[in-house]
Design a protein around this motif. Structure first.
Motif, mmCIF file in Angstrom:
data_model
loop_
_atom_site.group_PDB
_atom_site.id
_atom_site.type_symbol
_atom_site.label_atom_id
_atom_site.label_comp_id
_atom_site.label_asym_id
_atom_site.label_seq_id
_atom_site.Cartn_x
_atom_site.Cartn_y
_atom_site.Cartn_z
ATOM 1 N N ASP A 1 -28.925 62.235 -75.584
ATOM 2 C CA ASP A 1 -30.503 62.378 -76.277
ATOM 3 C C ASP A 1 -31.191 64.263 -75.394
ATOM 4 N N GLU A 2 -32.680 64.016 -76.487
ATOM 5 C CA GLU A 2 -32.897 65.415 -76.138
ATOM 6 C C GLU A 2 -34.346 65.159 -75.588
ATOM 7 N N CYS B 1 -29.757 68.557 -83.802
ATOM 8 C CA CYS B 1 -29.756 67.297 -84.490
ATOM 9 C C CYS B 1 -28.790 66.602 -84.289
ATOM 10 N N ARG C 1 -38.545 63.141 -82.596
ATOM 11 C CA ARG C 1 -37.724 63.539 -81.414
ATOM 12 C C ARG C 1 -38.580 63.316 -80.422
ATOM 13 N N VAL D 1 -34.850 70.931 -74.677
ATOM 14 C CA VAL D 1 -34.526 72.213 -75.588
ATOM 15 C C VAL D 1 -36.227 72.995 -74.993
ATOM 16 N N ARG E 1 -27.807 65.147 -70.591
ATOM 17 C CA ARG E 1 -29.205 64.739 -71.006
ATOM 18 C C ARG E 1 -29.402 66.650 -71.888
ATOM 19 N N ALA E 2 -29.828 66.415 -72.723
ATOM 20 C CA ALA E 2 -30.677 67.998 -73.478
ATOM 21 C C ALA E 2 -31.981 68.566 -73.504
ATOM 22 N N GLY F 1 -25.366 67.728 -69.275
ATOM 23 C CA GLY F 1 -26.635 68.041 -69.777
ATOM 24 C C GLY F 1 -26.800 69.735 -70.457
ATOM 25 N N LEU G 1 -26.631 66.205 -81.779
ATOM 26 C CA LEU G 1 -26.698 65.589 -80.919
ATOM 27 C C LEU G 1 -26.266 63.952 -80.649
#
Ligand code: ADP
Length: 233
Positions: free
Chosen positions: A120-121, A111, A204, A18, A15-16, A94, A114
């Motif tokens: 997924d972020e 993007c 997103r 931000v 998992r990202a 992640g 990813l």
């Protein structure tokens, strides 16, 4: 960008996160707390760039003037640093991005990366009013020896401007002077803030969270709950 990512085949999907917000919104503090509670690394482009300046290498010499005047560093340089960092094995489960992306070009690059890696972020937008930002930024002090962060208003040292841990005289970060703070806030307003619209357009996942008044520990609990709710869908 890289074709391969050493994504681990065991455990939950990577998992990202931000962390998004203006200078002084607490991205660094929240990133560190999230790192402790989620066990995934913090990737701070500001810290990575400062390390190059400290090392006095070619990149450090090229970026030092821009960083000290509060202007953004060139996209190609930052994108290359992040690409290299994300390829490290500790990012496989992640990672938490702190201070990246900051321009449209960086956001597009992220993007693409990813999507290519099936990660997924969640963008976490820290909302803080202007006056609180100024107070936080002008009050910020750091111990040059152990790196501990203080704030003269919200987290003052016990004794007048010296580190509680080792007694070293605290310093103001080079880009925390009043004019440079204005420059950083301008860069945020013009180049970074519009990315919120970009994230919305691209559908997103975006979490907006009031981050102006709560103590950091409370805020991180709230963020962790929201991340959990988001992951459960
Ligand atoms: P802040 O969020 O408080 O401005 P940072 O440590 O994230 O602090 O950034 C400090 C400086 O490093 C920025 O003013 C800019 O010059 C440079 N920088 C950091 N991240 C980026 C980025 N993603 N793109 C371009 N420049 C960056």
């Amino acid at each position: 960008m890289l074709d391969q990512h050493p994504t681990s085949s065991n455990g939950p999907p990577a998992r990202a996160l931000v962390l998004f917000g203006p200078p002084g919104s607490g991205k660094g503090t929240q990133a560190k707390l999230l790192m402790q509670c989620l066990g995934i690394p913090q990737i701070s482009t500001g810290d990575m760039l400062r390390e190059h300046i400290q090392a006095g290498d070619t990149l450090g010499r090229e970026i030092s003037d821009r960083m000290h005047s509060g202007v953004l560093v060139a996209d190609e340089m930052v994108n290359a640093l992040v690409e290299e960092r994300l390829a490290q094995p500790d990012c496989a489960r992640g990672f938490i991005l702190d201070g990246y992306p900051r321009t449209r070009q960086q956001a597009e690059q992220l993007c693409r990366w990813l999507i290519a890696h099936g990660i997924d972020e969640l963008v976490i937008h820290l909302l803080v009013d202007y006056n609180s930002l100024i107070t936080r930024l002008t009050g910020r002090r750091q111990c040059p020896s152990c790196g501990t962060l203080y704030n003269l208003y919200s987290k003052p040292p016990k004794n007048d401007e010296v580190c509680d841990l080792d007694g070293t005289k605290l310093v103001i970060r080079a880009d925390d002077s009043a004019t440079v703070i204005q420059e950083r806030l301008d860069a945020y307003r013009h180049q970074t803030q519009p990315l919120i619209e970009y994230f919305r357009e691209k559908r997103r996942r975006l979490l907006e969270i009031e981050a102006g008044s709560e103590p950091p520990q409370e805020l991180v609990r709230k963020i962790c709950r929201a991340i959990g709710d988001d992951a459960r869908g």
